[in-house]
Design a protein around this motif. Structure first.
Motif, PDB file in Angstrom:
ATOM      1  N   ILE A  79     -66.487   3.161 -10.045  1.00  0.00           N
ATOM      2  CA  ILE A  79     -67.186   4.483  -9.678  1.00  0.00           C
ATOM      3  C   ILE A  79     -66.018   5.372  -9.099  1.00  0.00           C
ATOM      4  O   ILE A  79     -65.998   6.645  -9.340  1.00  0.00           O
ATOM      5  N   LEU A  80     -64.886   4.615  -8.501  1.00  0.00           N
ATOM      6  CA  LEU A  80     -63.946   5.663  -8.189  1.00  0.00           C
ATOM      7  C   LEU A  80     -63.125   6.381  -9.397  1.00  0.00           C
ATOM      8  O   LEU A  80     -63.022   7.475  -9.318  1.00  0.00           O
ATOM      9  N   TYR A  81     -62.667   5.547 -10.514  1.00  0.00           N
ATOM     10  CA  TYR A  81     -62.148   5.970 -11.693  1.00  0.00           C
ATOM     11  C   TYR A  81     -63.275   7.152 -12.183  1.00  0.00           C
ATOM     12  O   TYR A  81     -62.498   8.227 -12.848  1.00  0.00           O
ATOM     13  N   GLU A  82     -64.408   7.051 -12.127  1.00  0.00           N
ATOM     14  CA  GLU A  82     -65.194   7.922 -12.632  1.00  0.00           C
ATOM     15  C   GLU A  82     -65.199   9.257 -11.908  1.00  0.00           C
ATOM     16  O   GLU A  82     -65.207  10.330 -12.366  1.00  0.00           O
ATOM     17  N   CYS A  83     -65.388   9.015 -10.475  1.00  0.00           N
ATOM     18  CA  CYS A  83     -65.345  10.450  -9.776  1.00  0.00           C
ATOM     19  C   CYS A  83     -63.745  11.014  -9.693  1.00  0.00           C
ATOM     20  O   CYS A  83     -63.853  11.999  -9.344  1.00  0.00           O
ATOM     21  N   LEU A  84     -62.693  10.466 -10.120  1.00  0.00           N
ATOM     22  CA  LEU A  84     -61.531  10.987  -9.890  1.00  0.00           C
ATOM     23  C   LEU A  84     -61.086  11.791 -11.276  1.00  0.00           C
ATOM     24  O   LEU A  84     -60.184  12.336 -11.505  1.00  0.00           O
ATOM     25  N   PRO A 227     -52.924  14.691  -2.389  1.00  0.00           N
ATOM     26  CA  PRO A 227     -53.911  15.661  -2.902  1.00  0.00           C
ATOM     27  C   PRO A 227     -54.387  16.708  -1.803  1.00  0.00           C
ATOM     28  O   PRO A 227     -54.359  16.277  -0.519  1.00  0.00           O
ATOM     29  N   SER A 228     -54.993  17.871  -2.235  1.00  0.00           N
ATOM     30  CA  SER A 228     -55.249  18.689  -0.968  1.00  0.00           C
ATOM     31  C   SER A 228     -56.637  18.448  -0.415  1.00  0.00           C
ATOM     32  O   SER A 228     -57.312  17.484  -0.936  1.00  0.00           O
ATOM     33  N   LYS A 229     -56.952  19.170   0.772  1.00  0.00           N
ATOM     34  CA  LYS A 229     -58.313  18.738   1.285  1.00  0.00           C
ATOM     35  C   LYS A 229     -59.259  19.147   0.305  1.00  0.00           C
ATOM     36  O   LYS A 229     -60.335  18.570   0.507  1.00  0.00           O
ATOM     37  N   ARG A 230     -59.119  20.064  -0.226  1.00  0.00           N
ATOM     38  CA  ARG A 230     -60.240  20.638  -1.083  1.00  0.00           C
ATOM     39  C   ARG A 230     -60.636  19.566  -2.402  1.00  0.00           C
ATOM     40  O   ARG A 230     -61.613  19.241  -2.557  1.00  0.00           O
ATOM     41  N   GLU A 231     -59.454  19.076  -2.727  1.00  0.00           N
ATOM     42  CA  GLU A 231     -59.648  18.039  -3.820  1.00  0.00           C
ATOM     43  C   GLU A 231     -60.200  16.478  -3.273  1.00  0.00           C
ATOM     44  O   GLU A 231     -61.207  16.200  -3.691  1.00  0.00           O
ATOM     45  N   LEU A 232     -59.730  16.498  -2.029  1.00  0.00           N
ATOM     46  CA  LEU A 232     -60.692  15.141  -1.209  1.00  0.00           C
ATOM     47  C   LEU A 232     -62.074  15.516  -1.109  1.00  0.00           C
ATOM     48  O   LEU A 232     -62.925  14.613  -1.318  1.00  0.00           O
ATOM     49  N   ALA A 233     -62.238  16.896  -0.821  1.00  0.00           N
ATOM     50  CA  ALA A 233     -63.747  16.960  -0.591  1.00  0.00           C
ATOM     51  C   ALA A 233     -64.523  16.861  -1.897  1.00  0.00           C
ATOM     52  O   ALA A 233     -65.590  16.406  -1.880  1.00  0.00           O
ATOM     53  N   ARG A 234     -64.002  17.427  -3.056  1.00  0.00           N
ATOM     54  CA  ARG A 234     -64.701  17.196  -4.179  1.00  0.00           C
ATOM     55  C   ARG A 234     -64.907  15.668  -4.188  1.00  0.00           C
ATOM     56  O   ARG A 234     -65.952  15.105  -5.046  1.00  0.00           O
ATOM     57  N   LEU A 235     -63.775  14.941  -4.227  1.00  0.00           N
ATOM     58  CA  LEU A 235     -64.096  13.486  -4.679  1.00  0.00           C
ATOM     59  C   LEU A 235     -65.085  12.779  -3.520  1.00  0.00           C
ATOM     60  O   LEU A 235     -65.818  11.948  -4.123  1.00  0.00           O
ATOM     61  N   GLN A 236     -65.045  13.226  -2.276  1.00  0.00           N
ATOM     62  CA  GLN A 236     -66.149  12.682  -1.324  1.00  0.00           C
ATOM     63  C   GLN A 236     -67.556  13.122  -1.910  1.00  0.00           C
ATOM     64  O   GLN A 236     -68.587  12.426  -1.819  1.00  0.00           O
ATOM     65  N   LYS A 237     -67.785  14.401  -2.392  1.00  0.00           N
ATOM     66  CA  LYS A 237     -68.973  14.886  -2.774  1.00  0.00           C
ATOM     67  C   LYS A 237     -69.683  14.236  -4.138  1.00  0.00           C
ATOM     68  O   LYS A 237     -70.668  13.801  -4.208  1.00  0.00           O
ATOM     69  N   LYS A 238     -68.620  13.827  -4.946  1.00  0.00           N
ATOM     70  CA  LYS A 238     -68.845  12.854  -5.858  1.00  0.00           C
ATOM     71  C   LYS A 238     -69.442  11.633  -5.530  1.00  0.00           C
ATOM     72  O   LYS A 238     -70.312  10.862  -6.302  1.00  0.00           O
ATOM     73  N   LEU A 239     -68.553  10.971  -4.642  1.00  0.00           N
ATOM     74  CA  LEU A 239     -68.906   9.638  -4.324  1.00  0.00           C
ATOM     75  C   LEU A 239     -70.139   9.601  -3.558  1.00  0.00           C
ATOM     76  O   LEU A 239     -70.875   8.568  -3.731  1.00  0.00           O
ATOM     77  N   GLU A 240     -70.602  10.542  -2.635  1.00  0.00           N
ATOM     78  CA  GLU A 240     -72.026  10.831  -2.065  1.00  0.00           C
ATOM     79  C   GLU A 240     -73.157  10.687  -3.132  1.00  0.00           C
ATOM     80  O   GLU A 240     -74.151  10.116  -2.767  1.00  0.00           O
ATOM     81  N   GLN A 241     -72.859  11.024  -4.271  1.00  0.00           N
ATOM     82  CA  GLN A 241     -73.913  10.810  -5.545  1.00  0.00           C
ATOM     83  C   GLN A 241     -74.186   9.635  -5.832  1.00  0.00           C
ATOM     84  O   GLN A 241     -75.339   9.179  -6.206  1.00  0.00           O
ATOM     85  N   LYS A 242     -73.202   8.659  -5.570  1.00  0.00           N
ATOM     86  CA  LYS A 242     -73.243   7.289  -6.156  1.00  0.00           C
ATOM     87  C   LYS A 242     -73.395   6.292  -4.818  1.00  0.00           C
ATOM     88  O   LYS A 242     -73.649   5.020  -5.176  1.00  0.00           O
ATOM     89  N   LEU A 243     -72.750   6.547  -3.763  1.00  0.00           N
ATOM     90  CA  LEU A 243     -72.634   5.677  -2.584  1.00  0.00           C
ATOM     91  C   LEU A 243     -73.157   6.131  -1.394  1.00  0.00           C
ATOM     92  O   LEU A 243     -73.147   7.288  -1.161  1.00  0.00           O
TER      93      LEU A 243
END
Length: 427
Positions: A79-84, A227-243
């Motif tokens: 899941i992490l690989y997909e969201c990255l 990574p920047s805070k914006r990049e981490l926020a995007r990763l968090q948003k993608k993870l929220e859709q799956k976890l």
């Protein structure tokens, strides 16, 4: 171009008058850039040590339990690989063992540990390449059970790379297990993160702990930098859709407190910044001190040059009046003097930059690891100044612009003086 040539010729002819101005500018810029490069390097070294200790820039914690099996964690890894989205990263399975009850033994000497981290040295090679080894390396060299120790711990034990040391570990049921480990490397950067932390081959740690194959975190190491805070926020948003995720930015201690209250599996993305929250005040204080120094020096440069330049310009009222009498407009006179100030500032800033580069290079040659507690800010035992071209150009531009603006107010008064008034004022 005409005014620049005129300015260079004028400065060369009046070099005695401009010596002090040039010196103020060069010395001030040199001190500013030295402070910035050394401070940025210190903070960068601290962040890199934190990245090494925590296994990267962000950690994924949680799930069915804090101790997931290695195989079950494969789902979260995928899941992490997909969201990255194919970022240049390493995704690592780790187990952080509380080593406060465990000890290393070698030829009658023993040392307690704070943390023992089980790692896959082969998978994390890019991360361990950045460690500063004084003996050996992280490579297993054909051995199965291997360990890395910090230099102070190795000295207390009296062991060297290639020696076999024994780990005594107390299990949860009260028994003591032992394992023979080959010390493949001793690393130098033993700051608050690494002094009482050792890195053991993951399978070897699981063997002595009798835990099977479990992990307690999945770490992500960005190979191109934090990574920047914006990049981490995007990763968090993608993870929220799956976890099922906790909010981003939660401290690790908060996550542990809240984890047990949840009835269904929940995860948390813990960025490096949250892991080193206790050090943020130290970094902020360091930045404030440097900012105060930079502002003070910038004011000294601006005020010193503008006030001295005012005296020089007033002495040249006759020259200004003559130029006006020959047909030069007030704007032309202003451009001539501003060009002189600009050339003086640029040459002073360039000289200051060259000397600052030489000074920080010399400073980085000294081993300062003997200073107690200072290892946190060192790389390989020495300062590692950071030269950020954008930041350096920005500070130089601010100094040049603010100084020219202060000089401009003086020139505005001068160009208003008529040719006759200028001649009268000097006779």
């Amino acid at each position: 171009m005409f005014y620049l040539k005129l300015a260079i010729k004028s400065i060369f002819e009046r070099r005695r008058q401009y010596k002090s101005l040039f010196a103020v500018c060069a010395v001030g810029v040199c001190l500013i850039l030295c402070s910035l490069m050394i401070t940025d390097g210190m903070i960068g070294s601290m962040n890199e040590k934190a990245r090494q200790y925590y296994g990267g820039d962000v950690q994924l914690l949680g799930g069915e339990s804090l101790g997931k099996s290695y195989e079950d964690a494969e789902k979260e890894r995928q899941i992490l690989y997909e969201c990255l989205d194919g970022k240049n990263v390493i995704v690592m399975n780790r187990f952080n063992h509380d080593g406060s009850k465990d000890s290393y033994y070698f030829e009658g000497s023993s040392v307690r540990q704070r943390s023992i981290i089980g790692v896959d040295f082969e998978n994390e090679s890019k991360l361990f390449d950045k460690f500063t080894f004084i003996e050996g390396s992280y490579k297993k060299e054909g051995y199965e059970d291997t360990v890395l120790l910090a230099e102070p711990i190795a000295k207390k034990l009296g062991c060297h790379a290639g020696d076999s040391i024994t780990l005594y570990s107390k299990t949860d049921d009260g028994y003591v297990n032992t394992i023979e480990l080959v010390l493949t490397g001793i690393f130098q950067d033993a700051s608050v993160f690494g002094m009482y932390t050792s890195y053991i081959n993951y399978d070897s740690l699981m063997k002595v702990l009798n835990k099977g194959r479990v992990i307690d975190r999945i770490s992500v190491y960005y190979l191109n930098g934090t990574p920047s805070k914006r990049e981490l926020a995007r990763l968090q948003k993608k993870l929220e859709q799956k976890l099922n995720m906790f909010p981003l930015g939660m401290l690790k201690e908060q996550f542990y407190d809240e984890f047990g209250k949840k009835t269904k599996p929940v995860y948390a993305l813990i960025p490096l910044e949250s892991n080193v929250a206790n050090l943020k005040m130290l970094v902020q204080a360091l930045k404030l001190i440097v900012a105060a120094i930079v502002i003070l020096l910038a004011v000294i440069i601006s005020v010193g040059i503008s006030s001295t330049y005012r005296v020089i310009v007033i002495k040249r009222s006759l020259e200004s009046g003559t130029m006006r009498a020959l047909g030069m407009k007030p704007v032309g006179v202003m451009r001539m003097f501003l060009s002189e100030a600009f050339v003086l500032l640029v040459s002073g800033c360039l000289t200051g930059f060259v000397f600052s580069a030489i000074i920080v290079k010399i400073a980085s040659m000294f081993n300062l690891s003997f200073v107690s507690g200072f290892d946190l800010f060192l790389t390989g035992g020495a300062l590692a100044p950071s030269m950020n071209a954008v930041k350096i150009l920005a500070y130089i531009a601010v100094i040049i612009v603010t100084t020219l603006l202060s000089v401009l107010f003086t020139l505005r008064k001068l160009v208003r003086v008529s040719p006759v008034g200028a001649i009268t004022a000097t006779t």
